[in-house]
Design an enzyme around this catalytic site. Sequence first.
Site, PDB file in Angstrom:
ATOM      1  N   HIS A 183      -9.590   1.547   4.803  1.00  0.00           N
ATOM      2  CA  HIS A 183      -8.320   1.710   5.498  1.00  0.00           C
ATOM      3  C   HIS A 183      -8.525   2.696   6.650  1.00  0.00           C
ATOM      4  O   HIS A 183      -9.302   3.651   6.524  1.00  0.00           O
ATOM      5  CB  HIS A 183      -7.250   2.234   4.526  1.00  0.00           C
ATOM      6  CG  HIS A 183      -5.884   2.233   5.136  1.00  0.00           C
ATOM      7  ND1 HIS A 183      -5.472   3.229   5.991  1.00  0.00           N
ATOM      8  CD2 HIS A 183      -4.863   1.355   5.053  1.00  0.00           C
ATOM      9  CE1 HIS A 183      -4.240   2.960   6.402  1.00  0.00           C
ATOM     10  NE2 HIS A 183      -3.848   1.824   5.848  1.00  0.00           N
ATOM     11  N   GLU A 214      -5.757  -4.532  10.712  1.00  0.00           N
ATOM     12  CA  GLU A 214      -4.705  -3.532  10.919  1.00  0.00           C
ATOM     13  C   GLU A 214      -5.015  -2.747  12.189  1.00  0.00           C
ATOM     14  O   GLU A 214      -5.817  -1.800  12.161  1.00  0.00           O
ATOM     15  CB  GLU A 214      -4.662  -2.550   9.738  1.00  0.00           C
ATOM     16  CG  GLU A 214      -4.317  -3.188   8.418  1.00  0.00           C
ATOM     17  CD  GLU A 214      -3.701  -2.177   7.464  1.00  0.00           C
ATOM     18  OE1 GLU A 214      -2.532  -2.345   7.107  1.00  0.00           O
ATOM     19  OE2 GLU A 214      -4.374  -1.207   7.099  1.00  0.00           O
ATOM     20  N   SER A 257       3.021  -1.761  10.526  1.00  0.00           N
ATOM     21  CA  SER A 257       4.454  -1.834  10.820  1.00  0.00           C
ATOM     22  C   SER A 257       5.099  -3.174  10.437  1.00  0.00           C
ATOM     23  O   SER A 257       6.004  -3.646  11.125  1.00  0.00           O
ATOM     24  CB  SER A 257       4.722  -1.501  12.300  1.00  0.00           C
ATOM     25  OG  SER A 257       4.389  -0.151  12.554  1.00  0.00           O
ATOM     26  N   LYS A 275       0.046   4.241  -0.313  1.00  0.00           N
ATOM     27  CA  LYS A 275      -0.631   5.426   0.230  1.00  0.00           C
ATOM     28  C   LYS A 275      -0.482   6.603  -0.754  1.00  0.00           C
ATOM     29  O   LYS A 275      -0.534   6.387  -1.954  1.00  0.00           O
ATOM     30  CB  LYS A 275      -0.108   5.749   1.628  1.00  0.00           C
ATOM     31  CG  LYS A 275      -0.136   4.507   2.527  1.00  0.00           C
ATOM     32  CD  LYS A 275       0.014   4.799   3.976  1.00  0.00           C
ATOM     33  CE  LYS A 275      -0.011   3.477   4.736  1.00  0.00           C
ATOM     34  NZ  LYS A 275      -0.160   3.649   6.175  1.00  0.00           N
ATOM     35  N   GLY A 279       2.211   2.552  10.856  1.00  0.00           N
ATOM     36  CA  GLY A 279       3.226   3.600  10.758  1.00  0.00           C
ATOM     37  C   GLY A 279       3.937   3.941  12.064  1.00  0.00           C
ATOM     38  O   GLY A 279       4.678   4.907  12.127  1.00  0.00           O
ATOM     39  N   ASN A 292       0.864  -1.182   0.000  1.00  0.00           N
ATOM     40  CA  ASN A 292       0.000   0.000   0.000  1.00  0.00           C
ATOM     41  C   ASN A 292       0.899   1.230   0.000  1.00  0.00           C
ATOM     42  O   ASN A 292       1.490   1.562   1.019  1.00  0.00           O
ATOM     43  CB  ASN A 292      -0.903  -0.028   1.247  1.00  0.00           C
ATOM     44  CG  ASN A 292      -1.686   1.251   1.423  1.00  0.00           C
ATOM     45  OD1 ASN A 292      -1.784   2.058   0.499  1.00  0.00           O
ATOM     46  ND2 ASN A 292      -2.258   1.447   2.611  1.00  0.00           N
ATOM     47  N   GLU A 350      -6.892   5.131   7.683  1.00  0.00           N
ATOM     48  CA  GLU A 350      -6.668   6.549   7.350  1.00  0.00           C
ATOM     49  C   GLU A 350      -7.910   7.135   6.669  1.00  0.00           C
ATOM     50  O   GLU A 350      -8.230   8.305   6.855  1.00  0.00           O
ATOM     51  CB  GLU A 350      -5.415   6.688   6.473  1.00  0.00           C
ATOM     52  CG  GLU A 350      -4.147   6.508   7.311  1.00  0.00           C
ATOM     53  CD  GLU A 350      -2.961   5.908   6.572  1.00  0.00           C
ATOM     54  OE1 GLU A 350      -2.954   5.880   5.336  1.00  0.00           O
ATOM     55  OE2 GLU A 350      -2.032   5.443   7.263  1.00  0.00           O
TER      56      GLU A 350
HETATM   57  P1  PGA Z   1       2.638   0.592   7.681  1.00  0.00           P
HETATM   58  O1  PGA Z   1       1.174   0.805   7.060  1.00  0.00           O
HETATM   59  O2  PGA Z   1       3.154  -0.725   7.148  1.00  0.00           O
HETATM   60  O3  PGA Z   1       3.420   1.767   7.195  1.00  0.00           O
HETATM   61  O4  PGA Z   1       2.479   0.552   9.151  1.00  0.00           O
HETATM   62  C1  PGA Z   1       0.313  -0.276   6.857  1.00  0.00           C
HETATM   63  C2  PGA Z   1      -0.977   0.215   6.251  1.00  0.00           C
HETATM   64  O5  PGA Z   1      -1.411   1.325   6.582  1.00  0.00           O
HETATM   65  O6  PGA Z   1      -1.602  -0.460   5.412  1.00  0.00           O
END
Ligand code: PGA
Length: 247
Positions: A95, A165, A210, A10, A171, A8, A97
């Site tokens: 997601h 998640e 992460s 983003k 992150g 992903n 976000e």
């Molecule tokens: P990350 O994000 O691996 O940077 O923690 C995962 C995600 O948001 O899908």
Amino acid sequence: MTKIIVANWKMCGSPESAKLWAVSFLPALSKLKTANKIIVCPPAPLISQLKNELTGSIVKIGAQNCHFQPEDAYTGEICASLLKACGCEYVIVGHSERRSYFNETNEIVRRKAARAIKIGLTPIICIGESEEQKNSGKTIEVINQQLAESIPSEAKSGDFIVAYEPVWAIGSGKIPSLEEIKQVHQAILTNISSSMAIDIKKISVLYGGSVKADNAKDIMAMPEVSGVLVGGASLKADEFVKIVAGG
Ligand code: PGA
């Protein structure tokens, strides 16, 4: 066991960086001879370019979002059928976000997933608890409600993928213990299999938050984990290859 590994990107990347990523990732990937399924979800303007650059490889393309309506007057939105026409086979929906910055509710997520399934895309439906919910012992309760309200009732076996998640792990560099991941994945599998009458072996539940080259192997080794959804670490082709190799 074949695992599913999703990148992903983003809101990151450019035509130049996507090209460099493909040029470095593909030769390393072909050396691995992996049976794992790999899906890359770039920002929408890079979908067609990446589709071309990955032609002939095992890598599939996904999008990070879609609208729940068919093609119509929704300025700034992207319909699922256009994503499919541009080469996507998957789309991430819900997601965290999007849930937190764009107020996407379970109902919106369910409608997006339903639209994706209807036009032949596989939605990757994201769920996960916040840190506060985890600390108050509500993880399973939150997960169960998100599952009940975010997966379209008409979805059948193989129509969708779930990504667990934990919001606090995205992150942040923090991940749940392997035992915690196992317990939540077991709860998700049991919930879907009993509420939707789907054989547990046919349900795919990814872990995300992460994931890096140094923890992916242990996470993916668990039978309850069908694969991983990788954010930051997927932008670096060399790190992402290591994650794919670990599965
Ligand atoms: P990350 O994000 O691996 O940077 O923690 C995962 C995600 O948001 O899908």
